[in-house]
Design an enzyme around this catalytic site. Structure first.
Site, PDB file in Angstrom:
ATOM      1  N   LYS A 116       0.669  -1.225  -0.171  1.00  0.00           N
ATOM      2  CA  LYS A 116      -0.514   0.021   0.395  1.00  0.00           C
ATOM      3  C   LYS A 116       1.075   0.860  -0.300  1.00  0.00           C
ATOM      4  O   LYS A 116       0.224   2.091  -0.538  1.00  0.00           O
ATOM      5  CB  LYS A 116      -0.972  -0.271   1.014  1.00  0.00           C
ATOM      6  CG  LYS A 116      -1.998  -1.080   0.981  1.00  0.00           C
ATOM      7  CD  LYS A 116      -2.689  -1.013   2.627  1.00  0.00           C
ATOM      8  CE  LYS A 116      -4.727  -1.439   1.794  1.00  0.00           C
ATOM      9  NZ  LYS A 116      -4.541  -3.192   1.449  1.00  0.00           N
ATOM     10  N   GLU A 200      -2.224   6.943   7.659  1.00  0.00           N
ATOM     11  CA  GLU A 200      -3.252   7.651   7.159  1.00  0.00           C
ATOM     12  C   GLU A 200      -4.511   8.348   7.583  1.00  0.00           C
ATOM     13  O   GLU A 200      -4.905   8.079   8.477  1.00  0.00           O
ATOM     14  CB  GLU A 200      -3.965   6.954   5.293  1.00  0.00           C
ATOM     15  CG  GLU A 200      -4.369   7.654   4.536  1.00  0.00           C
ATOM     16  CD  GLU A 200      -4.564   6.067   3.252  1.00  0.00           C
ATOM     17  OE1 GLU A 200      -4.103   6.089   2.019  1.00  0.00           O
ATOM     18  OE2 GLU A 200      -5.498   5.654   3.431  1.00  0.00           O
ATOM     19  N   ARG A 293      -6.926  -7.771  -9.811  1.00  0.00           N
ATOM     20  CA  ARG A 293      -7.764  -9.071  -9.860  1.00  0.00           C
ATOM     21  C   ARG A 293      -8.831  -8.473 -10.038  1.00  0.00           C
ATOM     22  O   ARG A 293      -9.918  -7.762  -9.860  1.00  0.00           O
ATOM     23  CB  ARG A 293      -7.664 -10.053  -9.293  1.00  0.00           C
ATOM     24  CG  ARG A 293      -8.268  -9.404  -7.579  1.00  0.00           C
ATOM     25  CD  ARG A 293      -8.156 -10.445  -6.268  1.00  0.00           C
ATOM     26  NE  ARG A 293      -8.468  -9.464  -5.270  1.00  0.00           N
ATOM     27  CZ  ARG A 293      -9.645  -8.621  -5.063  1.00  0.00           C
ATOM     28  NH1 ARG A 293     -10.646  -8.822  -5.931  1.00  0.00           N
ATOM     29  NH2 ARG A 293      -9.836  -8.045  -3.272  1.00  0.00           N
TER      30      ARG A 293
END
Length: 450
Positions: A116, A200, A293
């Site tokens: 991430k 974050e 995906r």
């Protein structure tokens, strides 16, 4: 077009992929665990190979067993579905090294987006908005606290290698941050083998918007609309719809363009999803992550665009052009999907068991992607998802009406089932208005006052 395909997954998504492949004349190979031998996807494949016991580490995550099955059956390609090995760059590389076709993005793109922090930094460099947060892992609780102080509380504490809503916690102050940092780091080390932690900004009232992208065989990256995914429990989705009722045309154009830039930044090929947080108060988007995906909720996109995303994946992997003109894509109507899980509808705790009754709803604009049927057993070994119920209407009001009827007509007896939650949700004024956010399920579960 490739001629034979091994589906390295189970349940409804394996059945879904096998259905499209067989329609295209592709020979299909299922791999399955001992626990799944009686499920529909095994019977519907042209061939089936037992690869291990119920434990996913010994079956669906056992890359050596899957590759051996591919060689033994003469499979030309492997489709990983979602979950399990679908975002495992080492497995994708092994597939290619063994002379097989990988139906998905290249290992480099999977690696780039799998972390991430690295993904945030790549997106920021590509001009994709990211939420205020750390550009390097917070190696200690003190570093996390220093970062959180600069960002401003509350903050989200995330496992950098996490996914699927796992390895995330909210901290509202310094004491909470220290406690959550230790928990998330420990969880990340155990589950993902990587204890890196990202700090974050946390947005208390936010919507979860994602964009379906396709990296075409000729190198172009295109966006097939957005999906609203804000009905969640434990940071995992329960309901998805498209188009999002939250966005103006200008905001929609902005987020689709940003998603295309994200895909282009990593040379993306095949199907993927760019997930964003949308702050309705400020009208701002922030990159959250890229799922390299096919997504669980892809059928709503298929419904409004009239495309088969699995077919497009197979065409891209075969080096073929898409079945549609990318310059002439248009949304028709509104689609909503609900995830029918073997879990109780109040606390959402898993409740596996033998299915004694299974009656699927039917009707115009109603689709069910099911992994089970009557007489089968939902075991505790895997995710609780039993089926996906998708409706497509002329507009959102029509889709909601169809969904009410379809939920009422879906009967599952045996395991616990969350269908009563959807009945409750469809009577919820916040949801039916379209003006909801990721806190809606929590508010629905708050104790009633008075």
């Amino acid at each position: 077009m490739l001629r034979s395909l091994l589906v390295a997954n189970r349940g409804e998504i394996a059945r879904r992929i096998i259905g499209t492949a067989r329609r295209l004349g592709i020979r299909t190979i299922a791999v399955h665990s001992e626990a799944d031998a009686a499920l529909p996807f095994v019977a519907e494949a042209d061939e089936a190979v037992l690869i291990g016991p119920a434990n996913p580490a010994q079956s669906y995550r056992n890359s050596e067993a899957i590759l051996a099955a591919a060689k033994a059956t003469g499979a030309e390609a492997i489709h990983p579905g979602y979950g399990f090995l679908s975002e495992n760059a080492a497995f994708a590389s092994a597939v290619v090294e063994n002379g097989l076709i990988w139906v998905g993005p290249g290992p480099d793109a999977i690696t780039a987006m799998g972390d991430k922090i690295n993904a945030r930094n790549l997106m920021a460099a590509a001009g994709v908005p990211v939420a205020p947060g750390t550009t390097d892992p917070a190696r200690t609780a003190d570093e996390a606290l220093e970062a959180a102080t600069g960002i401003g509380f509350p903050v989200m504490v995330k496992a950098s290698a996490g996914g699927g809503g796992m390895g995330m916690a909210v901290a509202s102050d310094a004491d909470g941050l220290r406690a959550e940092y230790d928990k998330v780091r420990g969880f990340a080390e155990r589950v993902f083998g990587d204890g890196s932690v990202l700090i974050e900004r946390y947005f208390p009232r936010v919507r979860h918007i994602e964009v379906q992208i396709l990296g075409l065989a000729d190198g172009r990256v295109i966006a097939l609309g957005e999906r609203e995914c804000s009905v969640q429990r434990r940071n995992q989705k329960l309901v998805e719809e498209t188009p999002s009722p939250a966005l103006t045309p200008a905001q929609r154009a902005e987020v689709l363009a940003a998603a295309v830039r994200a895909g282009e930044a990593v040379g993306y090929r095949n199907a993927g999803t760019v997930e964003c947080l949308f702050d309705p108060a400020g009208g701002e988007f922030f990159f959250l992550e890229m799922n390299t995906r096919l997504q669980v909720e892809h059928p709503v996109t298929e419904a409004v665009f009239g495309v088969d995303l699995v077919e497009e994946q197979l065409r891209i992997a075969s080096g073929l052009e898409p079945t549609f003109d990318p310059g002439a894509l248009a949304v028709t109507g509104h689609a909503i999907e609900v995830r029918v899980n073997a879990e109780d509808p109040k606390r959402f705790l898993p409740g596996p068991g033998a299915i004694t009754t299974w009656v699927e709803p039917t009707g115009e604009g109603v689709r069910v992607d099911a992994g089970y049927a009557a007489g089968m057993t939902v075991t505790p070994n895997y995710d609780s998802l039993m089926a996906k119920l998708i409706v497509h209407g002329a507009d959102r009001a029509d889709a909601l009406a169809k969904l009410r009827a379809a939920v009422a007509g879906f009967e599952v007896v045996g395991p616990k089932v969350n269908l009563p939650f959807f009945t409750e949700l469809l009577d919820n004024a916040e949801f039916t208005s379209g003006d909801y956010d990721t806190g809606i399920v929590g508010r629905m579960r708050e104790p009633k006052k008075g």
